[in-house]
Scaffold this motif. Sequence first.
Motif, mmCIF file in Angstrom:
data_model
loop_
_atom_site.group_PDB
_atom_site.id
_atom_site.type_symbol
_atom_site.label_atom_id
_atom_site.label_comp_id
_atom_site.label_asym_id
_atom_site.label_seq_id
_atom_site.Cartn_x
_atom_site.Cartn_y
_atom_site.Cartn_z
ATOM 1 N N ASP A 167 19.690 3.470 5.542
ATOM 2 C CA ASP A 167 19.101 2.924 4.318
ATOM 3 C C ASP A 167 17.827 2.186 4.757
ATOM 4 N N MET A 168 16.677 2.690 4.326
ATOM 5 C CA MET A 168 15.409 2.110 4.795
ATOM 6 C C MET A 168 15.240 0.652 4.389
ATOM 7 N N ARG A 169 16.040 0.190 3.403
ATOM 8 C CA ARG A 169 15.886 -1.210 3.008
ATOM 9 C C ARG A 169 16.286 -2.162 4.123
ATOM 10 N N LEU A 172 0.880 -1.176 0.000
ATOM 11 C CA LEU A 172 0.000 0.000 0.000
ATOM 12 C C LEU A 172 0.914 1.223 0.000
ATOM 13 N N GLY A 173 0.780 2.070 -1.019
ATOM 14 C CA GLY A 173 1.712 3.198 -1.152
ATOM 15 C C GLY A 173 2.952 2.772 -1.916
ATOM 16 N N ALA A 174 2.744 1.941 -2.949
ATOM 17 C CA ALA A 174 3.880 1.341 -3.671
ATOM 18 C C ALA A 174 4.684 2.360 -4.464
ATOM 19 N N THR A 175 4.095 3.527 -4.764
ATOM 20 C CA THR A 175 4.804 4.509 -5.602
ATOM 21 C C THR A 175 5.619 5.497 -4.770
ATOM 22 N N GLY A 176 5.549 5.387 -3.447
ATOM 23 C CA GLY A 176 6.284 6.322 -2.593
ATOM 24 C C GLY A 176 7.695 5.837 -2.294
ATOM 25 N N SER A 177 8.344 6.560 -1.415
ATOM 26 C CA SER A 177 9.736 6.253 -1.074
ATOM 27 C C SER A 177 9.859 4.862 -0.416
ATOM 28 N N ILE A 178 9.036 4.606 0.579
ATOM 29 C CA ILE A 178 9.062 3.282 1.226
ATOM 30 C C ILE A 178 8.586 2.213 0.240
ATOM 31 N N GLY A 179 7.539 2.531 -0.503
ATOM 32 C CA GLY A 179 6.995 1.577 -1.468
ATOM 33 C C GLY A 179 8.044 1.165 -2.491
ATOM 34 N N LEU A 214 4.452 -1.985 9.226
ATOM 35 C CA LEU A 214 3.847 -0.665 9.412
ATOM 36 C C LEU A 214 4.867 0.469 9.285
ATOM 37 N N ALA A 215 4.841 1.106 8.114
ATOM 38 C CA ALA A 215 5.599 2.352 7.961
ATOM 39 C C ALA A 215 4.708 3.534 8.299
ATOM 40 N N ASN A 216 3.420 3.371 8.016
ATOM 41 C CA ASN A 216 2.447 4.448 8.213
ATOM 42 C C ASN A 216 2.236 4.728 9.707
ATOM 43 N N LYS A 217 3.175 5.473 10.290
ATOM 44 C CA LYS A 217 3.123 5.746 11.733
ATOM 45 C C LYS A 217 1.878 6.534 12.115
ATOM 46 N N GLU A 218 1.339 7.308 11.136
ATOM 47 C CA GLU A 218 0.173 8.138 11.436
ATOM 48 C C GLU A 218 -0.997 7.297 11.939
ATOM 49 N N SER A 219 -1.134 6.054 11.452
ATOM 50 C CA SER A 219 -2.269 5.250 11.914
ATOM 51 C C SER A 219 -2.105 4.878 13.383
ATOM 52 N N ASP A 226 17.058 9.650 2.536
ATOM 53 C CA ASP A 226 16.337 9.972 1.308
ATOM 54 C C ASP A 226 14.899 9.482 1.504
ATOM 55 N N MET A 227 13.983 10.420 1.737
ATOM 56 C CA MET A 227 12.614 10.017 2.094
ATOM 57 C C MET A 227 11.622 10.875 1.311
ATOM 58 N N GLY A 228 10.332 10.609 1.472
ATOM 59 C CA GLY A 228 9.300 11.408 0.823
ATOM 60 C C GLY A 228 9.323 12.853 1.335
ATOM 61 N N GLN A 229 8.697 13.745 0.547
ATOM 62 C CA GLN A 229 8.738 15.177 0.876
ATOM 63 C C GLN A 229 8.129 15.476 2.257
ATOM 64 N N VAL A 262 8.322 -0.615 10.798
ATOM 65 C CA VAL A 262 9.210 -0.338 9.662
ATOM 66 C C VAL A 262 9.972 0.969 9.873
ATOM 67 N N ASP A 263 9.422 1.859 10.679
ATOM 68 C CA ASP A 263 10.174 3.059 11.015
ATOM 69 C C ASP A 263 11.536 2.592 11.530
ATOM 70 N N SER A 264 12.610 3.220 11.079
ATOM 71 C CA SER A 264 13.934 2.672 11.405
ATOM 72 C C SER A 264 14.175 2.634 12.914
ATOM 73 N N GLY A 322 -1.350 3.059 -5.206
ATOM 74 C CA GLY A 322 -0.640 4.334 -5.326
ATOM 75 C C GLY A 322 -1.631 5.471 -5.326
ATOM 76 N N GLY A 323 -1.135 6.638 -5.645
ATOM 77 C CA GLY A 323 -1.986 7.826 -5.681
ATOM 78 C C GLY A 323 -1.994 8.404 -7.084
ATOM 79 N N ARG A 324 -1.220 9.473 -7.270
ATOM 80 C CA ARG A 324 -1.239 10.176 -8.556
ATOM 81 C C ARG A 324 -0.212 9.649 -9.561
ATOM 82 N N ASN A 325 0.765 8.930 -9.089
ATOM 83 C CA ASN A 325 1.840 8.491 -9.996
ATOM 84 C C ASN A 325 1.428 7.194 -10.721
ATOM 85 N N ILE A 326 0.562 7.359 -11.716
ATOM 86 C CA ILE A 326 -0.008 6.213 -12.421
ATOM 87 C C ILE A 326 1.058 5.445 -13.200
HETATM 88 P P1 NDP Z 1 5.757 9.235 -0.083
HETATM 89 O O1 NDP Z 1 5.116 10.569 -0.091
HETATM 90 O O2 NDP Z 1 7.044 9.041 -0.769
HETATM 91 O O3 NDP Z 1 4.721 8.138 -0.644
HETATM 92 C C1 NDP Z 1 3.421 8.076 -0.169
HETATM 93 C C2 NDP Z 1 2.624 6.998 -0.866
HETATM 94 O O4 NDP Z 1 1.242 7.122 -0.497
HETATM 95 C C3 NDP Z 1 2.648 7.087 -2.386
HETATM 96 O O5 NDP Z 1 2.471 5.807 -2.927
HETATM 97 C C4 NDP Z 1 1.430 7.968 -2.670
HETATM 98 O O6 NDP Z 1 0.972 7.838 -4.002
HETATM 99 C C5 NDP Z 1 0.455 7.398 -1.677
HETATM 100 N N1 NDP Z 1 -0.592 8.328 -1.275
HETATM 101 C C6 NDP Z 1 -0.494 9.650 -1.049
HETATM 102 N N2 NDP Z 1 -1.672 10.147 -0.657
HETATM 103 C C7 NDP Z 1 -2.540 9.097 -0.630
HETATM 104 C C8 NDP Z 1 -3.917 8.977 -0.293
HETATM 105 N N3 NDP Z 1 -4.649 10.015 0.113
HETATM 106 N N4 NDP Z 1 -4.484 7.756 -0.353
HETATM 107 C C9 NDP Z 1 -3.772 6.678 -0.764
HETATM 108 N N5 NDP Z 1 -2.462 6.736 -1.102
HETATM 109 C C10 NDP Z 1 -1.849 7.945 -1.022
HETATM 110 O O7 NDP Z 1 5.868 8.824 1.452
HETATM 111 P P2 NDP Z 1 6.977 7.926 2.167
HETATM 112 O O8 NDP Z 1 7.185 6.674 1.406
HETATM 113 O O9 NDP Z 1 8.125 8.769 2.543
HETATM 114 O O10 NDP Z 1 6.231 7.588 3.544
HETATM 115 C C11 NDP Z 1 5.183 6.621 3.598
HETATM 116 C C12 NDP Z 1 4.885 6.342 5.062
HETATM 117 O O11 NDP Z 1 6.041 5.736 5.641
HETATM 118 C C13 NDP Z 1 4.586 7.583 5.889
HETATM 119 O O12 NDP Z 1 3.663 7.263 6.874
HETATM 120 C C14 NDP Z 1 5.934 7.913 6.544
HETATM 121 O O13 NDP Z 1 5.797 8.593 7.753
HETATM 122 C C15 NDP Z 1 6.482 6.509 6.759
HETATM 123 N N6 NDP Z 1 7.930 6.414 6.832
HETATM 124 C C16 NDP Z 1 8.687 6.794 5.766
HETATM 125 C C17 NDP Z 1 10.068 6.691 5.805
HETATM 126 C C18 NDP Z 1 10.903 7.001 4.604
HETATM 127 O O14 NDP Z 1 12.104 6.717 4.621
HETATM 128 N N7 NDP Z 1 10.371 7.557 3.544
HETATM 129 C C19 NDP Z 1 10.754 6.238 7.025
HETATM 130 C C20 NDP Z 1 9.857 5.824 8.061
HETATM 131 C C21 NDP Z 1 8.496 5.923 7.970
HETATM 132 P P3 NDP Z 1 1.515 8.789 -5.219
HETATM 133 O O15 NDP Z 1 2.928 9.115 -4.929
HETATM 134 O O16 NDP Z 1 1.328 7.896 -6.415
HETATM 135 O O17 NDP Z 1 0.620 9.989 -5.250
#
Ligand code: NDP
Length: 390
Positions: free
Chosen positions: A262-264, A7-14, A119-124, A200-203, A146-148, A35-39
């Motif tokens: 390195d988050m890996r 879940l969130g495969a297009t992000g930094s952790i994904g 669980l990377a999504n600490k917000e939950s 190197d993490m998401g914005q 998953v948080d380091s 993912g979200g917007r990054n189709i």
């Molecule tokens: P990114 O912003 O890089 O990626 C977020 C992901 O969530 C993307 O796949 C994005 O899709 C998707 N997304 C965004 N908004 C929504 C939404 N409303 N509904 C469904 N999907 C959505 O974030 P990170 O990978 O940096 O972080 C992800 C989680 O991991 C966060 O909770 C963060 O706190 C946690 N975390 C991250 C670390 C890191 O190294 N990056 C380290 C430890 C924890 P798209 O990009 O396609 O729009």
Amino acid sequence: MKRVSILGATGSIGRNTLDLIARRPADYRVVALTGGRNIAALAQAATSLGAEIAVTAHDDLLGDLRDALAGSGVAAAAGATALEEAAARPADWVMSAIVGAAGLRPGLAALEQGATLALANKESLVAAGPLVMAAARRTGARVLPVDSEHSAIFQALAGEDPAAVRRVVITASGGAFRDWPLADLARATPAQAARHPNWDMGQRITIDSASMFNKALEMIEAREFFGFDPDRIEVVIHPESLVHALVGFCDGAMMAHVGTPDMRHAIGYALNWPERAELPVAPLDLVQAGQLTFRAPDLERYPALRLARAVMARGGLAGAGFNAAKERALDHFIAGRVGFPAMSEMVEAVLDRLDRQPGRLDGAVTLESVREIDQVSRALADDIAKEQAE
Ligand code: NDP
């Protein structure tokens, strides 16, 4: 063969998770990627890994996703309900790496079907820790951090008696503005805040590192995940980001988790748990690192840490309000509507206003109560942003 969903495969952790899975294709079957917007990235990953289904959070992007997946044999879906359904597809291991409170429901759906939740999504956990941990207990599903820092604590605790723990120390890099004069913070831009010294993490999480809202979330995450007394959770600034966390025991021993940033590592640990496996993480060269330094965080520079303690003391729904207000404050900062220091002022003001409404933060943590506090807190943050701009 392990069935995995991300879940969130297009992000930094994904992307880091996909990297590990793609290195051992024979070991994994990919069920769902979201993912979200990054189709383009979502479709590319789903096609190359042969996922059953790819889901975008945005209904309006379903056509684009279908086009991008045409002929691949991967099913496409869109929207919040589709995300939850994807998370509920039978899988052994689900990575929860959506950013923000939007990750809560899909994460719960994964737990409900009994999957191990990385669980990377600490917000939950910050918004609804009791709900998430109760779902895991009820279904017998595992939640792995998953948080380091939390992965480090989890590893340091392996084989230990939790009753022997006296303190946990979470390290923080101090973020982009660690050494800036305090007076300059009012002029800090989102682009400057989004430059992390080590990781190197998401914005969003990178800006949260500069304000230490990320560390504030992690303190609450440590409380919710491990059940530590808040007084036992410490934060120190460690500019090298090589020691990720330490656990102190009743006999004075401290177990530190040390490694390259390195988050890996943390993702791979959760993926291979309870075993360890080779990972593409550079070994730490201690001689080259030279020194490990630590210093106390300045609460004037990082008021988020003070707010985290207040939230833990308040309990109830304060975490949900805190997380939502923080997310909205960050939106306003990224959009250029408020300055950097205004974020913590906004979050504190939201918490004050919530606290002044009798009973607002009390009551059970349920999906409904969390959703309501989330909405109220975001609206309050918007009001306060307007007041700050006047
Ligand atoms: P990114 O912003 O890089 O990626 C977020 C992901 O969530 C993307 O796949 C994005 O899709 C998707 N997304 C965004 N908004 C929504 C939404 N409303 N509904 C469904 N999907 C959505 O974030 P990170 O990978 O940096 O972080 C992800 C989680 O991991 C966060 O909770 C963060 O706190 C946690 N975390 C991250 C670390 C890191 O190294 N990056 C380290 C430890 C924890 P798209 O990009 O396609 O729009």
